[in-house]
Design an enzyme around this catalytic site. Structure first.
Site, PDB file in Angstrom:
ATOM      1  N   LYS A  77     -94.304 -40.197  76.562  1.00 19.19           N
ATOM      2  CA  LYS A  77     -93.292 -39.150  76.468  1.00 19.19           C
ATOM      3  C   LYS A  77     -93.927 -37.828  76.883  1.00 19.19           C
ATOM      4  CE  LYS A  77     -89.894 -37.389  73.103  1.00 19.19           C
ATOM      5  NZ  LYS A  77     -89.425 -37.494  71.696  1.00 19.19           N
ATOM      6  N   SER A 152     -84.552 -38.386  71.276  1.00 21.35           N
ATOM      7  CA  SER A 152     -85.009 -37.655  72.428  1.00 21.35           C
ATOM      8  C   SER A 152     -85.951 -38.433  73.349  1.00 21.35           C
ATOM      9  CB  SER A 152     -85.713 -36.379  71.976  1.00 21.35           C
ATOM     10  OG  SER A 152     -86.901 -36.694  71.269  1.00 21.35           O
ATOM     11  N   SER A 176     -86.012 -40.028  66.949  1.00 21.82           N
ATOM     12  CA  SER A 176     -86.149 -39.939  68.407  1.00 21.82           C
ATOM     13  C   SER A 176     -86.898 -41.086  69.075  1.00 21.82           C
ATOM     14  CB  SER A 176     -86.836 -38.624  68.787  1.00 21.82           C
ATOM     15  OG  SER A 176     -85.911 -37.565  68.740  1.00 21.82           O
TER      16      SER A 176
END
Lengths: 492, 100
Positions: A77, A152, A176
């Protein structure tokens, strides 16, 4: 699966000299390139990945063991710092920034033989549940490109679901990792707070943030968890106890395990198709010998409200560092103060601004006691109610997301509607407990549904034990050759 | 029960957070923040007298190490990331608005 296969199988083949890390990475890069329209990646580090793959192949040829993730392609990420490689948090304010250091998890993945192939798209600063808040545009859900991948960590989940990388890391502040994993049909796990070092994770809400794996199988999640967890002197909240090897827990089965369905997270506000999959998951555990019952965690009702005061409050403080002085974007102005304002105004997107202002408000004089102070007390109630529930049950079960993947634009005009996406996941963050989302079949329009297994602090082993059983039960129901979970790889 | 957040409140909070809002943004954010705070009214309305706050999920204390320089980042590498530097330091526009 087009590329690679599960991480356990890749690492075994690379360590045994049956496959070259180079060919594995080439397959992964080809899958990333052919799925470019999904916009899962912000940056692909092809050259560096191939160079590392060659070094791993050389090591194997020289009789060395590169480690338990030998040759496994990994996506990170884009809020996990990588030395000399852009780390954007999908925000304009970090434009051009290349961190001068690696996050601890990056070092651990490298030490285990993993190969970083790129950085994945996300909601800006991890604030969102759809990846629509990325400054670079949204990631598409590989299961249905008209729908969001969740967020996210949407890029990481999409990379897994599209078989670009067998392993991705995400970060989970309020769901997330787990929510996008559920919406994309993959496994996503949030460790106990403090299990995985946050050193080099760009801070959103420091008392809630935790890094964890997104994979296609529970066994791979356990493998990656064990590789990245453990004490780190660079993170003062890091837990001293060793994380341990999870592989033994995976095959134990659930006979006699006490499984509680959380009433407050599985009734009102949950779509019928999701509830049906939760019910089927509970039945399958019961048929394997688990003692399944319902349990009340009363404070969970207030979890979302408390979370949306605590997380923004911490974010408003953490994001004060983006001032145009030391790194990233600077919008020129006549004075330093005007430069700060111009930079932050141009550099942050709407959702980040909303959360900074919400947090600043919740902490401001006259409102602190009513909002932030109350939210911290609710956090105590959440911990107490979970403790009571875990006196009667070993693990708890709930949906991961109240709905299947929604369409682009469906919730962007109404921030509160978007926040409700996290209703089932935030309680684990407030409590600091581990939780994992496991694919549990299909809901509306054939879209994936995830079921969440929660466990008390440091209870990763029992959490993986229940999750692996749930996964096997799914695989047994599925027609042969349809891919996904591989019960045979449950122990390395 | 607290009153709904006003435009003035949001303008003040934006100033504290070093953000500049256009008139239409101020309008929109006031409505949206009001919705979120309305949702949080259930928490604000709870009687939590005697409940201690939890600011952290896991009992942590101060973590200390020997006061020996260790692991510092390379100055040149750090400064290379800055928008503007001078003589080994970060450079910012004048604080008082006049040329130095």
């Amino acid at each position: 699966m087009t590329a690679a296969g599960p991480a356990l199988a890749i690492a075994a083949a690379v360590r045994g000299g049956e496959r070259s890390a180079t060919s594995v990475v080439e397959e992964s890069l080809a899958a990333i390139a052919s799925g470019a329209e999904l916009a899962a990646f912000n940056t692909v580090t092809a050259e560096a990945a191939l160079a590392r793959a060659r070094r791993i192949d050389d090591a194997v040829a020289a009789g060395e063991d590169p480690g338990c993730l030998a040759g496994v392609p990994v996506a990170l990420k884009d809020n996990i710092c990588t030395r000399g490689v852009a780390t954007t948090c999908s925000s304009r304010i970090l434009e051009g920034w290349e961190p001068p250091y690696d996050a601890t998890v990056v070092g651990r993945l490298n030490a285990a033989g993993g190969i970083v192939v790129g950085k994945t798209n996300m909601d800006e600063f991890a604030m969102g549940s759809s990846t629509e808040n990325s400054a670079f545009g949204p990631t598409l859900n590989p299961c249905d490109p008209a729908r969001v991948p969740g967020g996210s960590s949407g890029g990481s989940a999409a990379a897994g679901a599209a078989a670009m990388t067998p392993v991705a890391l995400g970060s989970d502040t309020g769901g997330s990792i787990r929510q996008p994993a559920a919406l994309c049909g993959v496994v996503g796990m949030k460790p106990t707070y403090g299990r995985v070092s946050r050193y080099g994770l760009v801070a959103f809400a420091s008392s809630l943030d935790q890094i964890g794996p997104i994979t296609c199988t529970v066994a791979d999640a356990a493998l990656v968890y064990s590789a990245i967890a453990g004490h780190d002197p660079l993170d003062s909240t890091s837990i001293p106890e060793p994380a341990g090897d999870m592989s033994g827990a995976l095959g134990e089965g659930v006979a006699g395990l006490r499984v509680g369905i959380v009433a407050e997270l599985s009734g009102e506000g949950i779509d019928g198709d999701v509830s049906a999959r939760l019910g089927a998951a509970a039945e399958s555990l019961a048929s394997l010998g688990a003692e399944v019952g319902e349990v009340s965690v009363p404070a969970a009702v207030y979890g979302l409200s408390a979370y949306f005061l605590i997380a923004p409050a911490e974010a408003s403080s953490n994001l004060a560092r983006y001032d145009g002085v030391r790194y990233g974007l600077r919008v020129p102005a006549a004075t330093a103060a005007d430069m700060n304002v111009a930079t932050r105004t141009a550099g942050f997107g709407d959702e980040v601004k909303r959360r900074i202002m919400l947090g600043t408000f919740a902490l401001s004089a006259g409102y602190y006691d009513a909002y932030y102070g109350k939210a911290l007390k609710v956090r105590t109630l959440v911990l107490r109610d979970f403790a009571a529930a875990y006196e009667r049950f070993d693990v708890l079960l709930a949906p991961t997301s109240p709905t299947v993947a929604f369409r682009f634009g469906e919730r962007t005009g109404n921030p509160l509607a978007m926040y409700l996406s996290d209703a089932c996941t935030v309680a684990s963050n407030l409590a600091g407990h581990p939780a994992i989302s496991v694919p549990a079949g299909s809901g509306a329009d054939g879209l994936p549904v995830g079921v969440q297994v929660m466990a008390p602090a440091l209870g990763e082993a029992v959490m993986f034990r229940a999750a692996a059983a749930l996964e096997r039960a799914q695989a047994d129901r599925r027609p042969a050759g349809s891919g996904g979970a591989t019960a045979g790889s449950a122990s390395p | 029960m607290t009153e709904r957040i006003s435009r003035d409140d949001v303008a003040h909070v934006a100033w504290l957070a070093r953000l500049s809002l256009r008139a239409d943004e101020l309008e929109r954010f006031t409505l949206q923040l009001g919705d979120v705070l309305d949702h949080a009214a259930d928490v604000a309305a709870l009687d939590l007298e005697g409940v201690p706050p939890t600011s952290h999920p896991y009992p942590v204390g101060n973590v200390l190490r020997a006061d020996v320089p260790d692991g510092a980042l390379d100055r040149a590498e750090v400064l290379a990331q800055a928008p503007e530097t001078e003589e080994g330091q970060f450079r910012v526009p004048p604080v008082r608005g006049e040329a130095p």
